[in-house]
Write an enzyme that holds these catalytic residues in place. Structure first.
Site, short mmCIF file in Angstrom:
data_model
loop_
_atom_site.label_atom_id
_atom_site.label_comp_id
_atom_site.label_asym_id
_atom_site.label_seq_id
_atom_site.Cartn_x
_atom_site.Cartn_y
_atom_site.Cartn_z
N GLU A 1 10.01 -12.68 -20.53
CA GLU A 1 9.65 -11.28 -20.23
C GLU A 1 8.53 -10.79 -21.15
O GLU A 1 7.60 -10.13 -20.70
CB GLU A 1 10.91 -10.40 -20.36
N LYS B 1 2.74 -2.18 -7.77
CA LYS B 1 4.10 -1.94 -8.28
C LYS B 1 5.17 -2.59 -7.39
O LYS B 1 6.09 -3.20 -7.89
CB LYS B 1 4.33 -0.43 -8.38
N TRP C 1 -3.65 -1.89 -1.35
CA TRP C 1 -3.65 -3.12 -2.14
C TRP C 1 -4.07 -4.19 -1.14
O TRP C 1 -3.34 -4.50 -0.19
CB TRP C 1 -2.26 -3.41 -2.69
N ASN D 1 0.87 -0.31 6.31
CA ASN D 1 1.35 -1.08 5.17
C ASN D 1 2.00 -2.33 5.73
O ASN D 1 2.92 -2.23 6.53
CB ASN D 1 2.38 -0.21 4.44
N GLY D 2 1.51 -3.50 5.38
CA GLY D 2 2.11 -4.73 5.89
C GLY D 2 1.05 -5.74 6.28
O GLY D 2 -0.14 -5.54 6.02
N LYS E 1 4.85 -9.52 -19.84
CA LYS E 1 4.28 -8.20 -20.16
C LYS E 1 2.86 -8.37 -20.70
O LYS E 1 1.96 -7.64 -20.32
CB LYS E 1 5.13 -7.44 -21.21
N GLU F 1 0.36 -9.49 -17.84
CA GLU F 1 0.01 -8.60 -16.74
C GLU F 1 -0.82 -7.41 -17.18
O GLU F 1 -1.62 -6.92 -16.38
CB GLU F 1 1.23 -8.19 -15.91
N CYS G 1 0.84 -1.19 0.00
CA CYS G 1 0.00 0.00 0.00
C CYS G 1 0.88 1.25 0.00
O CYS G 1 2.09 1.16 0.21
CB CYS G 1 -0.88 -0.01 1.23
N ARG H 1 1.12 1.78 -6.22
CA ARG H 1 1.38 0.79 -5.16
C ARG H 1 0.14 0.00 -4.79
O ARG H 1 0.23 -1.02 -4.11
CB ARG H 1 1.91 1.49 -3.91
N HIS I 1 9.09 -30.91 -26.74
CA HIS I 1 8.90 -31.77 -25.58
C HIS I 1 7.52 -31.57 -24.94
O HIS I 1 7.33 -31.93 -23.78
CB HIS I 1 10.01 -31.52 -24.56
#
Ligand code: AGP
Length: 613
Positions: A486, A608, A74, A100-101, A490, A493, A2, A27, A509
């Protein structure tokens, strides 16, 4: 995860806090709220959803005062609704907190408080903290003492700010563990507190970071830092060289787009001060490394999460190729659970944009515990990963706001390249001629990135063609294998389209069974040592009716005849090619997501900085 902002001074706290929260929306954006001391009464405004909803609420029910705290959330415990939004009030309405936590022992604390008659109004773990503070305040009549005692009861990692109408001349802030930072900024007759610098750098650059286990009492005139046992600490203040303009979107539609384009500059910024042009050498003074010590290293662990991990994978190939030191790349969330073989001649190198990712910090702690030399490549100045390392390479790319990391992917590849050249030079594993060639190649990167970006229009058209797909495979080989990971990350997300990155040789395979006309395959096939093998991957996918999009080197005349779409990159030396091949994939994901009308900078469910395990 957060974001926290707080203010105490002579101005109206509400707009300062709300503007700060807007800068921290990356965040978390599940809910937002402020609490302001108005006529010596705590007034709370909070709502589910983004800050815009909070602003509308404040416009309808204005609140004004010279002390206040704010939060953007968040969600971890409890749904993202109004009740669970911070700030949370004590039952007597005299104490309020933003946090936050995660309170790891919140169930037992909740039972204890319930038994004492507490009534919970939310599903959050944070409410246990404010009720504990209230309980200890009733005894001590001292806010900092009450916070101190509370911090000793809660398990987990936390950053918080507390305000009380009984002590209107101060805010109390504390930090425990690595749940995001607490930065205290000094102004003239006013003070700012934030979990992250973008919230307050437009007001002050004189910043003090709280360490874990510290608490600060902040008044208009200044602040005092102490341990949780009350011992006074002389804190260090740093001047932060930060350009607030770089935290604005400018003429771009989204931060992500701006940050993709900024790579031309950020790729050269990250080299600033690290190349000695007199004799074409890399200089990394912040690593505090002697040539004797460099020769003692037997192994390097690179540890990171998500995009930073993919940068580390590219770095592995570069470092091993140039130094012949074995490099292992390990997901940070696993590092501390698999008893890695680390000794005094091992380097643990963490890569992190935020420098606050809980798993990365925990991996660093594990490295420290086992006696490794600890290095970090970090963007956020003053962050925990920067402070706790023995040596650091700062990315120097300015704030990255888009949740999908772009410039903080390519810059650490440059940093890892410089590190590899530096180590190879110190260890004598490359000649002076080779070193000069390597540096000359590196210096071409910004120009080559600029040429790659010139093809944005073509990438946008390819995105329009594929935007309605349900799934996609990305294939790469050799140094470009991590770029497949990567590129797929992208796309996932920000567009919510399923995508998988695979080492191209693994196709046969298993994954090749998926290929049909509805599953496009993106093949990263620049002109390098693996080119012919990638051509056969293309043939195999085409033979099974698959549509193929290829990332190819300008001038390639074979690939356009084989595939459905080409995303062009300029010709480049193989060690720097991943920096370029990733750019069209960033643009491809960006344009698909925008064409789908999605919120590119704040995709659902993500934040983030991931400051929880
Ligand atoms: C990247 O696009 C992601 N949002 C995510 O994977 C990110 O790279 C990861 O969480 C690590 O963050 P850090 O670099 O701040 O440590």
């Amino acid at each position: 995860m957060c974001g926290i902002v707080a203010y105490i001074g002579e101005q109206n706290a509400t707009p300062i806090i709300v503007n700060g929260l807007k800068k921290l929306e990356y965040r978390g954006y599940d809910s937002a709220g402020v609490a302001v001391l108005q006529d010596n009464r705590i007034e709370v405004r909070r709502d589910a959803g983004k800050i815009a909803r909070l602003e509308a609420l404040i416009a309808a029910q204005p609140v004004r005062g010279m002390v206040g705290i704010g939060h953007t959330r968040w969600a971890t415990h409890g749904a993202p609704n109004q009740q669970n939004a911070h700030p949370h009030l004590s039952s007597n309405g005299e104490i309020v907190i933003v946090h936050n936590g995660i309170v790891e022992n919140y169930l037992s604390l909740r039972d204890e408080l319930l038994a004492e008659g507490a009534v919970f109004h939310s599903e959050t773990d944070t409410e246990t903290i404010v009720y504990l503070i209230e309980r200890y305040y009733a005894v001590s009549q001292n806010l900092s003492k009450a916070v101190q005692l509370t911090m000793k009861r809660v398990k987990g990692a936390h950053g918080l700010v507390v305000m009380s109408s009984r002590e209107p001349d101060r805010l109390v802030t504390a930090r425990l563990g690595n749940a995001g930072g607490v930065a205290i900024g000094r102004g003239a007759g006013e003070m700012f507190i934030a979990s992250d610098l973008p919230a307050i750098v437009e007001h002050t650059r004189e910043i003090t970071f709280l360490e874990s286990g510290q608490l600060a009492v902040v008044s208009r005139a200044g602040f005092e830092v102490q341990t949780l046992d009350g011992a006074k600490i002389q804190p260090k203040t740093q001047h932060i060289p930060w350009d607030p303009v770089s935290a604005e979107k400018g003429s771009y539609r989204h931060f992500m787009q701006k940050e993709i384009h900024e790579q031309v500059r950020s790729l050269s910024d990250t080299m600033i001060g690290r190349i000695d042009f007199d004799d074409y050498r890399v200089v990394l003074p912040d690593l505090n490394l002697s040539s004797e010590r460099a020769k003692q290293f037997r192994r390097i662990f690179i540890t990171a999460c998500g995009t930073a991990l993919h940068a580390g994978m590219v770095g592995k190939t570069i470092i091993e190729h140039l130094t012949r030191i074995p490099v292992e790349v390990m997901v940070a969330s696993e590092f501390r659970y698999i008893d890695p073989i680390v000794d005094a001649n091992t380097v643990v190198l963490a890569i992190s944009q935020s420098g606050e990712t809980a798993d990365t910090l925990a991996a660093m702690e594990e490295g420290r515990r086992k006696g490794a030399t600890l290095w970090s490549i970090v963007n956020a100045i003053g962050s925990q990963a920067m402070r706790s390392a023995d040596g650091t390479i700062a990315m120097q790319v300015g704030p990255e706001i888009g949740v999908a990391s772009t410039k903080a992917f390519t810059a650490p590849i440059v940093d890892l390249y410089m590190l590899a050249v530096y180590l190879a030079d110190l260890r004598g594993s490359i000649t002076a001629e080779k070193r000069i060639d390597l540096i000359r190649d590196l210096l071409k990167v910004p120009t080559l990135a600029s040429k790659t970006l010139e093809h944005e229009g073509e990438v946008e058209r390819a995105a329009a063609r594929y935007k309605d797909i349900r799934s996609m495979l990305y294939l790469g080989r050799g140094i470009n294998m991590p770029i497949a990971y990567e590129g797929a990350l992208k796309l996932k997300e920000i567009s919510y389209i399923h995508a998988e990155g695979y080492p191209a040789g693994e196709m046969k395979h298993g994954p090749i069974a998926l290929v049909d006309k509805d599953l496009p395959v993106l093949v990263i096939a620049p002109k390098d040592a693996w080119y012919e093998k990638m051509i056969s991957q293309i043939e195999q996918a085409k033979a099974r009716g698959g549509q193929v999009i290829a990332v190819a080197t300008a001038g390639d005349t074979l690939i356009p005849d084989l595939v459905d779409e080409v995303l062009w990159v300029p010709e480049a030396p193989w060690l720097i090619s991943p920096i370029l091949t990733t750019i069209p994939l960033q643009l491809f994901a960006y344009h698909i997501a925008t064409q789908l009308g999605l919120d590119v900078d704040q995709p659902r469910n993500l934040a983030k900085s991931v400051t929880v395990e």
